[in-house]
Design a protein around this motif. Structure first.
Motif, mmCIF file in Angstrom:
data_model
loop_
_atom_site.group_PDB
_atom_site.id
_atom_site.type_symbol
_atom_site.label_atom_id
_atom_site.label_comp_id
_atom_site.label_asym_id
_atom_site.label_seq_id
_atom_site.Cartn_x
_atom_site.Cartn_y
_atom_site.Cartn_z
ATOM 1 N N SER A 66 -95.883 -53.732 -25.362
ATOM 2 C CA SER A 66 -94.939 -53.522 -24.265
ATOM 3 C C SER A 66 -95.254 -54.483 -23.125
ATOM 4 O O SER A 66 -96.261 -55.197 -23.152
ATOM 5 N N ASP A 67 -94.402 -54.475 -22.095
ATOM 6 C CA ASP A 67 -94.649 -55.337 -20.936
ATOM 7 C C ASP A 67 -95.982 -54.988 -20.275
ATOM 8 O O ASP A 67 -96.751 -55.868 -19.883
ATOM 9 N N GLU A 68 -96.228 -53.680 -20.132
ATOM 10 C CA GLU A 68 -97.476 -53.242 -19.498
ATOM 11 C C GLU A 68 -98.683 -53.637 -20.334
ATOM 12 O O GLU A 68 -99.717 -54.065 -19.819
ATOM 13 N N GLN A 69 -98.565 -53.503 -21.654
ATOM 14 C CA GLN A 69 -99.669 -53.879 -22.541
ATOM 15 C C GLN A 69 -99.906 -55.384 -22.526
ATOM 16 O O GLN A 69 -101.038 -55.848 -22.689
ATOM 17 N N ALA A 70 -98.842 -56.159 -22.307
ATOM 18 C CA ALA A 70 -98.981 -57.617 -22.233
ATOM 19 C C ALA A 70 -99.825 -58.018 -21.030
ATOM 20 O O ALA A 70 -100.614 -58.963 -21.085
ATOM 21 N N MET A 71 -99.669 -57.269 -19.929
ATOM 22 C CA MET A 71 -100.467 -57.538 -18.738
ATOM 23 C C MET A 71 -101.949 -57.324 -19.033
ATOM 24 O O MET A 71 -102.803 -58.121 -18.644
ATOM 25 N N GLU A 78 -108.191 -69.115 -32.169
ATOM 26 C CA GLU A 78 -108.790 -68.042 -32.954
ATOM 27 C C GLU A 78 -109.000 -66.789 -32.101
ATOM 28 O O GLU A 78 -108.737 -65.666 -32.549
ATOM 29 N N ILE A 79 -109.452 -66.965 -30.875
ATOM 30 C CA ILE A 79 -109.658 -65.828 -29.973
ATOM 31 C C ILE A 79 -108.333 -65.131 -29.678
ATOM 32 O O ILE A 79 -108.225 -63.911 -29.727
ATOM 33 N N GLY A 80 -107.296 -65.916 -29.378
ATOM 34 C CA GLY A 80 -105.992 -65.325 -29.099
ATOM 35 C C GLY A 80 -105.436 -64.555 -30.281
ATOM 36 O O GLY A 80 -104.920 -63.442 -30.137
ATOM 37 N N ASN A 81 -105.576 -65.118 -31.474
ATOM 38 C CA ASN A 81 -105.040 -64.471 -32.682
ATOM 39 C C ASN A 81 -105.830 -63.251 -33.115
ATOM 40 O O ASN A 81 -105.366 -62.467 -33.951
ATOM 41 N N SER A 82 -107.036 -63.058 -32.554
ATOM 42 C CA SER A 82 -107.874 -61.933 -32.971
ATOM 43 C C SER A 82 -107.407 -60.596 -32.411
ATOM 44 O O SER A 82 -107.851 -59.539 -32.857
ATOM 45 N N PHE A 83 -106.485 -60.606 -31.453
ATOM 46 C CA PHE A 83 -106.024 -59.366 -30.843
ATOM 47 C C PHE A 83 -104.822 -58.799 -31.600
ATOM 48 O O PHE A 83 -103.958 -59.540 -32.070
ATOM 49 N N GLU A 84 -104.800 -57.490 -31.708
ATOM 50 C CA GLU A 84 -103.718 -56.792 -32.423
ATOM 51 C C GLU A 84 -102.396 -56.985 -31.688
ATOM 52 O O GLU A 84 -102.335 -56.925 -30.462
ATOM 53 N N GLY A 85 -101.352 -57.230 -32.445
ATOM 54 C CA GLY A 85 -100.030 -57.404 -31.870
ATOM 55 C C GLY A 85 -99.689 -58.847 -31.540
ATOM 56 O O GLY A 85 -98.575 -59.141 -31.123
ATOM 57 N N VAL A 86 -100.661 -59.755 -31.734
ATOM 58 C CA VAL A 86 -100.417 -61.178 -31.450
ATOM 59 C C VAL A 86 -99.822 -61.848 -32.678
ATOM 60 O O VAL A 86 -100.350 -61.741 -33.782
ATOM 61 N N SER A 87 -98.708 -62.530 -32.464
ATOM 62 C CA SER A 87 -98.038 -63.213 -33.571
ATOM 63 C C SER A 87 -98.598 -64.620 -33.772
ATOM 64 O O SER A 87 -98.908 -65.025 -34.883
ATOM 65 N N ILE A 102 -107.895 -61.225 -23.167
ATOM 66 C CA ILE A 102 -108.106 -62.530 -23.796
ATOM 67 C C ILE A 102 -108.923 -63.438 -22.876
ATOM 68 O O ILE A 102 -109.859 -64.110 -23.317
ATOM 69 N N ALA A 103 -108.582 -63.442 -21.581
ATOM 70 C CA ALA A 103 -109.333 -64.259 -20.624
ATOM 71 C C ALA A 103 -110.799 -63.846 -20.580
ATOM 72 O O ALA A 103 -111.703 -64.690 -20.530
ATOM 73 N N SER A 104 -111.052 -62.531 -20.626
ATOM 74 C CA SER A 104 -112.430 -62.034 -20.599
ATOM 75 C C SER A 104 -113.195 -62.458 -21.840
ATOM 76 O O SER A 104 -114.363 -62.864 -21.760
#
Length: 409
Positions: free
Chosen positions: A355-360, A325-334, A366-368
């Motif tokens: 983008s690659d930079e945004q993925a970083m 649920e936490i992972g899916n709450s972010f925009e751009g996550v499939s 997400i970890a935070s």
């Protein structure tokens, strides 16, 4: 990416040279075009610089980052609060509750101050609860309370006397547990601080598994495998026995049990392979010797054998669902998948949005959020995956390409 940016820079520089020579443009128009190109060039350079800085910082701070994720909260998972923080003491009759509380609460306050453990007196018949994160302090409190009840005299003076008595009894039990374990495994020349920590593991549990028994199992398994492979059996047993030694001090200190264990081992001048096994069994360092690999394997065998540890289906399902649920709450996550019993999540993002930079950055965010909103044992790895796949059949006269990029945290 470097080659790509280099080509773009070359194109922009060529455009700038041409624009300066183009007389057809007015001065203002030429300036605007130049400024726009220079701005784009600066942005690309800034992104590249930021990426280089982040990569360098990540390499230097990899261990620190893992420590943050695996702080002392690792052994306080809410699903296991009953097991890891509570002890009960039976009472001969209900009137003892009044004696324990004392006039104006003096007795119960004195007991809590002397032990550092909270006493819970509720409506449960002939029972009180002792609550505290330190298992050794909780055992001292349990024994002291039993002595007070048996003596039938509860006041400020007798409370301190019984706490002192219980403390000596627990310290003797800790020393005895350490001596018996070391004698059984034939391990010698152990620093007094390591002995003390080893004995404290007698009162430490993780997922229902006693940590002293677990450490002994890992020692035996490591030694057995070392014997088969022709390595130093005694050193393998030593590394196996002390691999989780940090759990003996992690309740009252900041940092993961790995960090605390390493600090203790260094202070006691333990063997380099023992120190490496402490780090390597949680992948916080590369193994420097096959013995470290054996300890990691033995740790997994002991922890995963039938009946060693327990987790309710409901608690497990709840933790997995929360992570996804936490992972899916972010925009751009499939889609987000929790794997390895919730110790890793893989986040699939939409490549056209991230983008690659945004993925970083996303992996950090997400970890935070997991760290801020969940209580969990150990550490959780967040892996963000950005993948673009395009394909056409040959009869459509179009090229087929494929590009992968991954980011780990």
């Amino acid at each position: 990416h470097y080659e790509k940016h280099k080509k773009i820079d070359a194109i922009l520089e060529e455009q700038n040279r041409r624009l300066e020579k183009v007389a057809a443009l007015s001065v203002d128009e030429a300036k605007k075009e130049l400024l726009k190109n220079l701005e784009n060039q600066a942005k690309l350079e800034a992104v590249q610089l930021a990426k280089e800085i982040k990569e360098e910082a990540r390499e230097k701070a990899q261990r620190e980052a893992k420590e943050i994720i695996a702080q002392a909260i690792e052994n306080l998972a809410y699903e296991f609060t009953m097991e890891s923080t509570l002890s009960t003491v039976e009472l001969p009759s209900e009137r003892y509750k009044g004696m324990i509380i004392g006039r104006e609460g003096r007795n119960i306050r004195a007991f809590e101050e002397a032990t550092g453990v909270k006493v819970i007196v509720d409506d449960t018949p002939e029972l009180i609860v002792l609550s505290g994160y330190d298992p050794v302090a909780r055992e001292i409190a349990r024994l002291a309370m039993e002595y007070l009840i048996k003596g039938k005299s509860i006041n400020v003076n007798t409370i301190q006397q019984m706490v002192n008595r219980a403390t000596k009894e627990v310290n003797r039990a800790i020393q005895k547990a350490a001596d018996e374990t070391l004698r059984e495994l034939k391990i010698h020349n152990v620093h007094s601080k390591m002995r003390q920590a080893l004995g404290r593991l007698r009162y430490r549990y993780s997922y229902g598994q006693n940590m002293l028994q677990h450490s002994k199992e890992v020692a035996y398994l490591s030694g057995a495998m070392a014997a088969e492979l022709g390595f130093n059996v005694n050193l393998a047993r030593r590394a196996g026995l002390f691999h989780d030694i940090g759990k003996a001090v992690s309740n009252n200190s900041e940092g993961s049990h790995v960090t605390l264990g390493l600090e203790l081992a260094e202070a006691c001048r333990e063997h380099e392979i023992v120190k490496n096994a402490i780090l390597a069994h949680h992948e916080e360092a590369e193994p420097i010797h096959p013995i470290s690999v054996l300890v990691t394997a033995a740790d997994k065998i002991s922890g995963s054998r039938p009946g060693a540890r327990r987790d309710t289906l409901e608690a497990y399902t709840k933790r997995i669902s929360k992570l996804e649920e936490i992972g899916n709450s972010f925009e751009g996550v499939s889609k987000t998948y929790a794997i390895s019993a919730g110790r890793e999540i893989r986040v699939i993002v939409e490549p056209e949005k991230i983008s690659d930079e945004q993925a970083m950055v996303l992996s950090s965010d997400i970890a935070s959020k997991i760290r801020e909103t969940m209580e969990f044992p150990g550490q959780i790895k967040v892996c963000v995956i950005r993948q673009t796949i395009t394909s056409k059949y040959t009869d459509e006269f179009e090229e087929k390409g494929k590009n992968h990029s991954r980011n780990h945290r």
